[in-house]
Design an enzyme around this catalytic site. Sequence first.
Site, PDB file in Angstrom:
ATOM      1  N   LYS A 130       0.866  -1.178   0.000  1.00 51.35           N
ATOM      2  CA  LYS A 130       0.000   0.000   0.000  1.00 51.35           C
ATOM      3  C   LYS A 130       0.900   1.224   0.000  1.00 51.35           C
ATOM      4  O   LYS A 130       2.036   1.164   0.479  1.00 51.35           O
ATOM      5  CB  LYS A 130      -0.880   0.016   1.256  1.00 51.35           C
ATOM      6  CG  LYS A 130      -2.112   0.869   1.111  1.00 51.35           C
ATOM      7  CD  LYS A 130      -3.232   0.151   0.374  1.00 51.35           C
ATOM      8  CE  LYS A 130      -4.408   1.055   0.104  1.00 51.35           C
ATOM      9  NZ  LYS A 130      -5.565   0.321  -0.417  1.00 51.35           N
ATOM     10  N   ASP A 170      -7.038   4.409  -4.547  1.00 53.00           N
ATOM     11  CA  ASP A 170      -7.689   4.210  -3.238  1.00 53.00           C
ATOM     12  C   ASP A 170      -8.308   5.569  -2.902  1.00 53.00           C
ATOM     13  O   ASP A 170      -8.555   6.377  -3.828  1.00 53.00           O
ATOM     14  CB  ASP A 170      -6.661   3.758  -2.186  1.00 53.00           C
ATOM     15  CG  ASP A 170      -7.319   3.307  -0.874  1.00 53.00           C
ATOM     16  OD1 ASP A 170      -7.876   2.203  -0.843  1.00 53.00           O
ATOM     17  OD2 ASP A 170      -7.296   4.066   0.118  1.00 53.00           O
TER      18      ASP A 170
HETATM   19  P1  NDP Z   1     -12.892   7.746  -2.612  1.00 57.36           P
HETATM   20  O1  NDP Z   1     -11.832   8.738  -2.353  1.00 57.36           O
HETATM   21  O2  NDP Z   1     -13.409   7.583  -3.990  1.00 57.36           O
HETATM   22  O3  NDP Z   1     -14.123   7.991  -1.647  1.00 57.36           O
HETATM   23  C1  NDP Z   1     -13.966   8.022  -0.270  1.00 57.36           C
HETATM   24  C2  NDP Z   1     -15.289   8.421   0.358  1.00 57.36           C
HETATM   25  O4  NDP Z   1     -15.205   8.246   1.772  1.00 57.36           O
HETATM   26  C3  NDP Z   1     -15.638   9.879   0.116  1.00 57.36           C
HETATM   27  O5  NDP Z   1     -17.010  10.037   0.089  1.00 57.36           O
HETATM   28  C4  NDP Z   1     -15.025  10.546   1.360  1.00 57.36           C
HETATM   29  O6  NDP Z   1     -15.607  11.793   1.689  1.00 57.36           O
HETATM   30  C5  NDP Z   1     -15.339   9.518   2.417  1.00 57.36           C
HETATM   31  N1  NDP Z   1     -14.361   9.628   3.495  1.00 57.36           N
HETATM   32  C6  NDP Z   1     -13.011   9.590   3.394  1.00 57.36           C
HETATM   33  N2  NDP Z   1     -12.445   9.759   4.581  1.00 57.36           N
HETATM   34  C7  NDP Z   1     -13.457   9.921   5.459  1.00 57.36           C
HETATM   35  C8  NDP Z   1     -13.527  10.123   6.860  1.00 57.36           C
HETATM   36  N3  NDP Z   1     -12.420  10.216   7.595  1.00 57.36           N
HETATM   37  N4  NDP Z   1     -14.761  10.225   7.428  1.00 57.36           N
HETATM   38  C9  NDP Z   1     -15.897  10.139   6.675  1.00 57.36           C
HETATM   39  N5  NDP Z   1     -15.890   9.947   5.349  1.00 57.36           N
HETATM   40  C10 NDP Z   1     -14.690   9.829   4.754  1.00 57.36           C
HETATM   41  O7  NDP Z   1     -12.280   6.357  -2.053  1.00 57.36           O
HETATM   42  P2  NDP Z   1     -12.745   4.878  -2.401  1.00 57.36           P
HETATM   43  O8  NDP Z   1     -14.206   4.829  -2.620  1.00 57.36           O
HETATM   44  O9  NDP Z   1     -11.827   4.347  -3.427  1.00 57.36           O
HETATM   45  O10 NDP Z   1     -12.369   4.113  -1.034  1.00 57.36           O
HETATM   46  C11 NDP Z   1     -13.291   3.982   0.046  1.00 57.36           C
HETATM   47  C12 NDP Z   1     -12.854   2.841   0.937  1.00 57.36           C
HETATM   48  O11 NDP Z   1     -12.813   1.619   0.190  1.00 57.36           O
HETATM   49  C13 NDP Z   1     -11.457   2.966   1.561  1.00 57.36           C
HETATM   50  O12 NDP Z   1     -11.453   2.348   2.824  1.00 57.36           O
HETATM   51  C14 NDP Z   1     -10.592   2.158   0.603  1.00 57.36           C
HETATM   52  O13 NDP Z   1      -9.402   1.714   1.214  1.00 57.36           O
HETATM   53  C15 NDP Z   1     -11.531   1.010   0.290  1.00 57.36           C
HETATM   54  N6  NDP Z   1     -11.243   0.276  -0.922  1.00 57.36           N
HETATM   55  C16 NDP Z   1     -11.194   0.894  -2.142  1.00 57.36           C
HETATM   56  C17 NDP Z   1     -10.962   0.154  -3.292  1.00 57.36           C
HETATM   57  C18 NDP Z   1     -11.021   0.761  -4.652  1.00 57.36           C
HETATM   58  O14 NDP Z   1     -11.010  -0.020  -5.619  1.00 57.36           O
HETATM   59  N7  NDP Z   1     -11.086   2.057  -4.799  1.00 57.36           N
HETATM   60  C19 NDP Z   1     -10.689  -1.300  -3.210  1.00 57.36           C
HETATM   61  C20 NDP Z   1     -10.850  -1.860  -1.897  1.00 57.36           C
HETATM   62  C21 NDP Z   1     -11.097  -1.087  -0.808  1.00 57.36           C
HETATM   63  P3  NDP Z   1     -14.823  13.174   1.431  1.00 57.36           P
HETATM   64  O15 NDP Z   1     -15.004  13.461  -0.009  1.00 57.36           O
HETATM   65  O16 NDP Z   1     -15.470  14.151   2.342  1.00 57.36           O
HETATM   66  O17 NDP Z   1     -13.380  12.924   1.808  1.00 57.36           O
END
Ligand code: NDP
Length: 451
Positions: A130, A170
């Site tokens: 990562k 991510d």
């Molecule tokens: P994005 O950046 O596309 O979206 C993240 C979302 O989560 C946004 O809506 C963001 O809001 C919100 N968020 C982030 N940090 C916080 C926080 N501290 N409190 C509340 N809301 C928060 O990321 P992904 O959708 O790619 O990833 C989301 C999760 O899925 C993560 O845990 C990631 O590790 C996991 N994941 C992702 C994969 C992928 O293919 N992308 C694969 C496997 C797991 P805001 O805009 O306000 O920051």
Amino acid sequence: MEKFTQNYIDSFMAELLRRNPGEPEFHQAVHEVLVSVAPYIMDYPHLRDLKILERIAEPERVVMFRVPWTDDRGEVRINRGYRVQCNSALGPYKGGIRFHASVNLSIMKFLAFEQTFKNSLTTLPMGGAKGGADFYPRGCSDGEVMRFCQSFMTELFRHIGQDTDVPAGDIGVGGREIGFLFGQYKRLANEFTGTLTGKGLGWGGSLLRPEATGYGLCYFAEQMLERVGESFEGKTVLVSGSGNVAQHAAQKAMRLGARVVTLSDSDGFIHDPDGLDEEKMAYVLELKNIRRGRIKEYATKFPGATYYPGKRPWGIPCDIALPCATQNEIGKEDAEALLKGGCRCVAEGANMPSTPEAVALFLENRILYSPGKASNAGGVATSGLEMSQNSMRVHWTREEVDAHLHRIMSDIHAACLRYGEESDGYINYVKGANLAGFIKVADAMVDQGLV
Ligand code: NDP
């Protein structure tokens, strides 16, 4: 639990804390796996003698580096970049890059550790890694994001490669960022290879990669529900987040007949009692991916919905919860609220979104609960499929990729059943995923000697 197993866990954790002070997320992730696999290690003493889990918990390599760049006002900015290469027993390192203000060594190590077991579960030949930086693209111009990505890659490029380490997206790293990172990699390495995944469709990306984590999550949850004679049809679903994973989880759940009533971001959540439909979904995709807006705008556009600033969605009554935002977003009180609201299934799209106290409550109450390393593995699995297509110089159809994704999620579910069934018939998906993921990595490490 047997006394000598508990002693092993206690001394393992004492040593882990001593060697890695101030890294709570990393301690949390290791402890969860340790509790699941310790009884197995006691049954196979060579794994203990060879210190297999101790070695997995010590990353093979950690790179930390300075990322200097200039913002639009001409001010010099400095961020810290990371790549944690946790384990390469099963293949080249593979895992996403996260750009978020909260990124630190603990979060990088927990994610790389989790990734090792997740990648093992996919059955594809991928090790675990990562990376990321304490930089968040929110509010930055495209030019600033590009300059940051170029500076980040100027150091990272010497540590990655299609047969060495293949990063992906991510939190905070989507198609735009992967494009800038790939462009700079190509320029520095003087090669056009599949060294990053999540690429644009016209230049080596795979169909369905953007959708894969969220769709895969729903395929996995479908299997959990099916096993107890249920489905998504007519169920009320809470989704947190509104990024890549949340968008596609919400879309697939909706298409499988569920009523998806919430989405969120770090500022608050929206509750739409009527549920999302295709028109509302199209609005969300445009709002988040093109205009890069905030989820509160949804409630202005669709007056049937209410915006709750500064709150999480877990107090809304539901059947199914799909946490898709970030780590530790469901604490003990949130878990209690979910159970009180009738929730019978929690399938994690994010990595480690539930605290240990929340997980304990889900398991005690015998609800369907799957950890992210099992239910969100569809993203990295499809990245693995993108690597295969790049190596073979072919492009599979959407249907072909979807069929692979379906099969992989079914296989992961079957592995969880195989290793996670308890004496009363309850499926402990945490135990199942950890054991299935661990055994494959452990066996490969035994075969490859003390490296
Ligand atoms: P994005 O950046 O596309 O979206 C993240 C979302 O989560 C946004 O809506 C963001 O809001 C919100 N968020 C982030 N940090 C916080 C926080 N501290 N409190 C509340 N809301 C928060 O990321 P992904 O959708 O790619 O990833 C989301 C999760 O899925 C993560 O845990 C990631 O590790 C996991 N994941 C992702 C994969 C992928 O293919 N992308 C694969 C496997 C797991 P805001 O805009 O306000 O920051």
